[in-house]
Design a protein around this motif. Structure first.
Motif, PDB file in Angstrom:
ATOM      1  N   CYS A  79       5.848   3.709  10.001  1.00  0.00           N
ATOM      2  CA  CYS A  79       5.827   2.837   8.828  1.00  0.00           C
ATOM      3  C   CYS A  79       6.548   1.548   9.163  1.00  0.00           C
ATOM      4  N   GLU A 402       0.294   6.514   9.211  1.00  0.00           N
ATOM      5  CA  GLU A 402       1.711   6.406   9.510  1.00  0.00           C
ATOM      6  C   GLU A 402       2.151   7.734  10.105  1.00  0.00           C
ATOM      7  N   ARG A 434       6.351   9.777   7.321  1.00  0.00           N
ATOM      8  CA  ARG A 434       5.306   9.803   8.349  1.00  0.00           C
ATOM      9  C   ARG A 434       4.874  11.237   8.640  1.00  0.00           C
TER      10      ARG A 434
END
Length: 453
Positions: A79, A402, A434
């Motif tokens: 991210c 992500e 993530r």
């Protein structure tokens, strides 16, 4: 693609790249020292490029193929990268995860996979508020290591232009490590198979043993036939990040001697976020003037008119592979909102590569207070994305994730059955949750099934 759009600018010797400075630029830091900012960006403007324009042009061709259904984009990474985690082991783990996912997708769908990392530049993030308050103390929000520090202190939270140069140096080093791993034998197909063999041994993935066996047989068959493995020792691997901090992106932009066009040399591919895609905004203006392949995040508030206007502004010459729409609708809205947008763009004749980001529209807060996502929601949005395109006869061109190559516990569910209580075990992200290594591979197998269908 001309970078000079106004006669007055041309006569003044400008390229038009600075026109964005006259427009509203959202999500930018408030730099306290204009002279320090000018000095830092001036040095960046003289620095060596992180990527070269010819590589960006190659990526445009690859994304055009994905838009036609002749390839599939796999884009993944943190991210928000942090300076502290920019070490060889972490970089290797992310590259390995993307390569493993690509092998699963290629095998499952018999489709070439364009591999791209959210790496070597993803050091800034948009925030919902300019400030953060804790225990009655209000400080600037953490906007990523490129801008300020994460610790909640006045010293750390002051935007510092020297961080732009630090982001450049670490991004350049990361790019070098990525090139070493993808060009120096680490990405050899036989090595990727060994990773999958280890993956198959994990009891949580027994359901995928058949696929791993098929990969094993295919590689043995190729070896027995005397296949030229030299051609499989390296892979193309592209770098990308959100073009958020315009001071940095402008400083990294160079005019290509081959074509006379401007390229942002901070990455091969850059995208405009959902919060900065205003047609009259600075980000859209700046991105319209560079020749890199670019993307735009489209959330559930996007209208067909919005999408059509963006295609006209960002890709007026309708170049295949130039523009990618990354849709992030949320599992509960993708089937309702996306069809009208895809249909309108398709009927207009605009060349667009459609990619799904099933992460950002599915963020929740767990009962224990962690910002998280459910893997089931992520998978459901991917499924909805494919269903919409199948129904319209259009092409689902890629996946934007992500993820990390480490065994963090930030997303609920998966074969490991990460629970709310389990999030605390290894919750490491500073911004958004993530997928971990195993969840990423699980997702790859699910997407391979969708592609094969």
């Amino acid at each position: 693609m001309s970078t000079v759009t106004d006669p007055a600018e041309r006569s003044a010797g400008l390229t038009g790249l600075d026109h964005y400075r006259t427009l509203t630029a959202r999500q930018q830091p408030t730099w306290p020292d204009a002279d320090a900012l000018a000095a830092a960006t001036g040095r960046l403007a003289q620095a060596a490029p992180i990527v070269v324009p010819a590589q960006a042009d190659t990526l445009t061709e690859r994304l055009a193929a994905a838009g036609r259904g002749e390839a599939f984009l796999l884009q993944g990474g943190d991210c928000a990268e942090t300076f502290a985690e920019a070490n060889a082991d972490r970089i290797r783990n992310k590259v390995r995860t993307i390569l493993q996912m690509a092998v699963v997708l290629t095998h499952g769908a018999s489709t070439p996979v364009v591999k791209m990392g959210r790496m070597a530049g993803q050091y800034a993030k948009p925030r919902s508020s300019d400030t953060e308050t804790r225990d009655g103390v209000t400080l600037p929000a953490y906007r990523g290591d490129m801008i300020n520090g994460f610790p909640f202190t006045s010293e750390a939270r002051i935007p510092d232009p020297e961080r732009l140069e630090q982001a450049y140096r670490i991004s350049a080093a990361t790019a070098n490590v990525v090139r070493a791993f993808t060009q120096g034998g680490f990405a050899d197909l036989r090595q990727v198979h060994e990773w999958n063999r280890g993956f198959m041994r994990n009891p949580a993935y027994a359901r995928y043993e058949k696929t791993a066996d098929e990969i094993d047989r295919a590689i043995r068959f190729m070896h027995a036939c005397g296949a030229d493995f030299d051609a499989l020792r390296s892979v193309e691997f592209f770098l990308s990040h959100e073009a958020l901090v315009l001071d940095y992106e402008r400083a990294m932009t160079r005019t290509d001697q081959r074509t006379g066009h401007a390229y942002d040399t901070s990455a091969h591919f850059l995208w405009i976020g959902e919060r900065t895609r205003q047609l009259d905004g600075a980000h859209v203006d700046f991105m319209s003037r560079i020749a890199n392949p670019i993307g735009v995040k489209l959330g559930p508030t996007t209208t067909p008119h919005d999408a059509l206007a963006l295609t006209e502004r960002l890709n007026p010459d309708n170049v295949p592979g130039r523009l990618t729409f990354v849709t992030r609708m949320g599992a509960g809205q993708v089937r309702d909102v996306l069809p009208a947008i895809v249909e309108a763009v398709t009927w207009s004749g605009a060349n667009v590569t459609w990619v799904t980001d099933p992460m950002h529209g599915n963020t929740i807060t767990s009962d224990s207070g962690y910002k998280t996502r459910r893997l089931t929601d992520v998978l459901d949005e991917v499924a909805g994305f494919f269903e919409v395109h199948r129904a319209l006869g259009t092409v689902p061109g890629g996946l934007h994730m992500e993820l990390t190559g480490d065994d963090v516990t930030e997303v609920l569910g998966g074969s490991e059955e990460i629970s709310d209580a389990g999030l605390a075990l290894r919750y490491e992200t500073l911004v958004d949750p993530r997928l971990n290594h195993q969840q990423s591979l699980e997702l790859a197998f699910q997407v391979a099934e969708m592609l094969r269908a």
